[in-house]
Design a protein around this motif. Structure first.
Motif, PDB file in Angstrom:
ATOM      1  N   PRO A 188       2.226   4.458   3.348  1.00 51.21           N
ATOM      2  CA  PRO A 188       0.866   4.504   3.530  1.00 51.21           C
ATOM      3  C   PRO A 188       0.525   5.126   5.051  1.00 51.21           C
ATOM      4  O   PRO A 188       1.440   5.373   5.979  1.00 51.21           O
ATOM      5  CB  PRO A 188       0.388   3.074   3.665  1.00 51.21           C
ATOM      6  CG  PRO A 188       1.907   2.398   3.844  1.00 51.21           C
ATOM      7  CD  PRO A 188       2.723   3.419   3.249  1.00 51.21           C
ATOM      8  N   PRO A 189      -1.018   5.353   5.473  1.00 50.31           N
ATOM      9  CA  PRO A 189      -1.298   5.892   6.913  1.00 50.31           C
ATOM     10  C   PRO A 189      -0.690   4.766   7.686  1.00 50.31           C
ATOM     11  O   PRO A 189      -0.854   3.639   7.563  1.00 50.31           O
ATOM     12  CB  PRO A 189      -2.490   5.973   6.791  1.00 50.31           C
ATOM     13  CG  PRO A 189      -2.883   5.971   5.227  1.00 50.31           C
ATOM     14  CD  PRO A 189      -2.012   5.208   4.768  1.00 50.31           C
ATOM     15  N   THR A 190      -0.108   5.504   8.774  1.00 51.12           N
ATOM     16  CA  THR A 190       0.346   4.361   9.997  1.00 51.12           C
ATOM     17  C   THR A 190      -0.837   3.644  10.788  1.00 51.12           C
ATOM     18  O   THR A 190      -1.893   4.219  10.669  1.00 51.12           O
ATOM     19  CB  THR A 190       1.160   5.110  10.868  1.00 51.12           C
ATOM     20  OG1 THR A 190       0.336   6.189  11.518  1.00 51.12           O
ATOM     21  CG2 THR A 190       2.555   5.653  10.293  1.00 51.12           C
TER      22      THR A 190
ATOM     23  N   TRP B  87       0.820  -1.332   0.116  1.00 48.84           N
ATOM     24  CA  TRP B  87       0.096   0.049  -0.056  1.00 48.84           C
ATOM     25  C   TRP B  87       0.700   1.271   0.035  1.00 48.84           C
ATOM     26  O   TRP B  87       1.955   1.390   0.789  1.00 48.84           O
ATOM     27  CB  TRP B  87      -0.802   0.013   1.245  1.00 48.84           C
ATOM     28  CG  TRP B  87      -1.999  -0.737   1.179  1.00 48.84           C
ATOM     29  CD1 TRP B  87      -2.032  -1.906   1.723  1.00 48.84           C
ATOM     30  CD2 TRP B  87      -3.314  -0.850   0.824  1.00 48.84           C
ATOM     31  NE1 TRP B  87      -3.163  -2.916   1.548  1.00 48.84           N
ATOM     32  CE2 TRP B  87      -3.891  -1.946   0.957  1.00 48.84           C
ATOM     33  CE3 TRP B  87      -4.154   0.416   0.061  1.00 48.84           C
ATOM     34  CZ2 TRP B  87      -5.551  -2.182   0.469  1.00 48.84           C
ATOM     35  CZ3 TRP B  87      -5.262   0.063  -0.379  1.00 48.84           C
ATOM     36  CH2 TRP B  87      -6.021  -1.052  -0.098  1.00 48.84           C
ATOM     37  N   PHE B  88       0.547   2.267  -0.718  1.00 47.11           N
ATOM     38  CA  PHE B  88       0.999   3.432  -0.723  1.00 47.11           C
ATOM     39  C   PHE B  88       0.155   4.573  -0.884  1.00 47.11           C
ATOM     40  O   PHE B  88      -0.797   4.528  -1.554  1.00 47.11           O
ATOM     41  CB  PHE B  88       2.268   3.657  -1.650  1.00 47.11           C
ATOM     42  CG  PHE B  88       2.071   3.392  -2.896  1.00 47.11           C
ATOM     43  CD1 PHE B  88       1.602   4.352  -4.013  1.00 47.11           C
ATOM     44  CD2 PHE B  88       1.951   1.991  -3.517  1.00 47.11           C
ATOM     45  CE1 PHE B  88       1.345   4.053  -5.251  1.00 47.11           C
ATOM     46  CE2 PHE B  88       1.701   1.925  -4.776  1.00 47.11           C
ATOM     47  CZ  PHE B  88       1.326   2.996  -6.052  1.00 47.11           C
ATOM     48  N   ARG B  89       0.576   5.931  -0.637  1.00 45.50           N
ATOM     49  CA  ARG B  89      -0.319   7.204  -1.238  1.00 45.50           C
ATOM     50  C   ARG B  89       0.400   7.661  -2.145  1.00 45.50           C
ATOM     51  O   ARG B  89       1.620   7.763  -2.413  1.00 45.50           O
ATOM     52  CB  ARG B  89      -0.173   8.088   0.146  1.00 45.50           C
ATOM     53  CG  ARG B  89      -1.407   7.490   1.200  1.00 45.50           C
ATOM     54  CD  ARG B  89      -0.998   8.803   2.444  1.00 45.50           C
ATOM     55  NE  ARG B  89      -0.115   8.659   2.968  1.00 45.50           N
ATOM     56  CZ  ARG B  89       0.482   9.794   3.674  1.00 45.50           C
ATOM     57  NH1 ARG B  89      -0.252  10.669   3.996  1.00 45.50           N
ATOM     58  NH2 ARG B  89       1.637   9.813   4.394  1.00 45.50           N
ATOM     59  N   LEU B  90      -0.356   8.467  -3.082  1.00 41.41           N
ATOM     60  CA  LEU B  90      -0.012   8.989  -4.361  1.00 41.41           C
ATOM     61  C   LEU B  90      -0.481  10.569  -4.008  1.00 41.41           C
ATOM     62  O   LEU B  90      -1.704  10.606  -4.110  1.00 41.41           O
ATOM     63  CB  LEU B  90      -0.350   8.406  -5.497  1.00 41.41           C
ATOM     64  CG  LEU B  90       0.234   9.065  -6.933  1.00 41.41           C
ATOM     65  CD1 LEU B  90       1.842   8.997  -6.822  1.00 41.41           C
ATOM     66  CD2 LEU B  90      -0.586   8.686  -8.112  1.00 41.41           C
TER      67      LEU B  90
END
Length: 335
Positions: free
Chosen positions: A209-211, A184-187
């Motif tokens: 990603p969110p913790t 998972w990751f944020r963009l």
């Protein structure tokens, strides 16, 4: 006697002259009035305006006139001034939205999501097709592949909008949450908006990603175990009816409020646990964990179950408990 009548006539003759002089100019200075009175002959030629008493009334009249003029002038000046200051001091109301509130966040989020579905999926065999699709999102003159070196493959399993951070009326960063296999990751995608039009204003950035948050220490410490045992069979019957969604049956469990069911979308297995805190005798909010079988898992013969937790507001009337409301629970649970 004739002499007396002549004297009387001589004394009464100036009276009309005095009355005429008073009517002609009542504001005439006392000196002129006095002179006119003396020219008419007679000791009382000055009339009522001669002497200090008449002069005093003249000044009173002038004072009243000037006071009236001042009142008119003051009101004429004050009225526009009050209107002007009232405009400047308008009544306070809800704060106007700032520039960031004017940014089209919903449209920008959808635009960035469509962009990411192209940007995060590439294959060197179809690079030209990707560049053509990206053209709809990128500014004129931008690199057609927008940073990709035309080598390798990438395919996302899912992409969702996580938030929009508007910097002003035209610029914002749309944060997307994406998953690739088990990663998972944020963009972060920069978006520019102007007059209803949108464009990706710069290259995106990958962020972690969110913790995972740590739940607070909670749980019900003072439990009513006697009530939990009493409610276990009742809730078993209730959730079986809840699985079918039969309104006639569910109405027997309800405290007058209509309760919708699951319309046989699941099969009831059991009530695994009931947690009831101590409290009022005739009213409690309890938590129940229910095991369901979802269609598909049971048909496959693998006996798969999903345990889910509900929060129920319950009231007691006589010797019977009724359900007033049912919803998902927000109580922390590690099980």
């Amino acid at each position: 006697m004739g002499h007396g009548r002549g004297t009387a006539v001589a004394e009464e003759a100036p009276a009309p002259g005095r009355a005429l002089g008073s009517a002609v100019d009542p504001w005439e200075p006392p000196e002129q009035t006095g002179r006119r009175g003396r020219s008419g002959g007679g000791k009382g030629g000055g009339g009522r305006w001669g002497g200090s008493g008449g002069r005093w009334w003249v000044w009173v009249g002038r004072a009243v006139l000037w006071a009236l003029i001042l009142v008119i002038l003051v009101n004429g000046i004050r009225a526009p001034f009050e209107r002007f200051t009232a405009t400047d001091k308008a009544p306070s109301g809800p704060a106007r939205p700032g520039k960031s509130a004017q940014f089209p966040s919903s449209a920008a989020g959808a635009f960035a999501l469509q962009f990411a579905n192209v940007y995060l999926n590439y294959d060197q065999k179809s690079a030209p097709a990707r560049a053509e699709q990206l053209r709809s999102f990128l500014p004129d003159g931008a690199d057609g592949q927008f940073g990709w070196n035309r080598v390798g493959q990438l395919q996302m399993q899912s992409v969702q909008v996580a938030g929009v951070d508007a910097r002003d009326a035209n610029n914002a960063t749309v944060t997307l949450l994406a998953r690739n296999a088990d990663k998972w990751f944020r963009l972060a995608v920069p978006v520019y908006a102007k007059n209803g039009s949108l464009v990706i204003s710069g290259r995106p950035a990958l962020l972690p990603p969110p913790t995972k948050a740590a739940l607070p220490q909670g749980g019900v410490r003072d439990r009513d175990t006697a009530l939990e045992g009493e409610l276990q069979p009742f809730l078993g019957t209730f959730f079986q009816a809840y699985a079918h969604g039969d309104q006639t049956v569910l109405s027997r469990f309800s405290d007058g409020t209509a309760i919708g069911g699951l319309a046989d979308s699941v099969t009831f297995v059991k009530v695994s646990e009931v947690i009831a805190p101590k409290g009022a005798v005739g009213e409690r909010t309890v938590t129940a964990t229910v095991a369901w079988q979802v269609p598909g898992s049971a048909a496959a013969g693998n006996g798969g179950e999903l345990g889910q937790t509900y929060q129920l507001e319950m009231v007691k009337k006589g010797a019977t408990w009724y359900v007033r409301d049912i919803r998902g629970s927000t109580e922390p649970s590690a099980s």
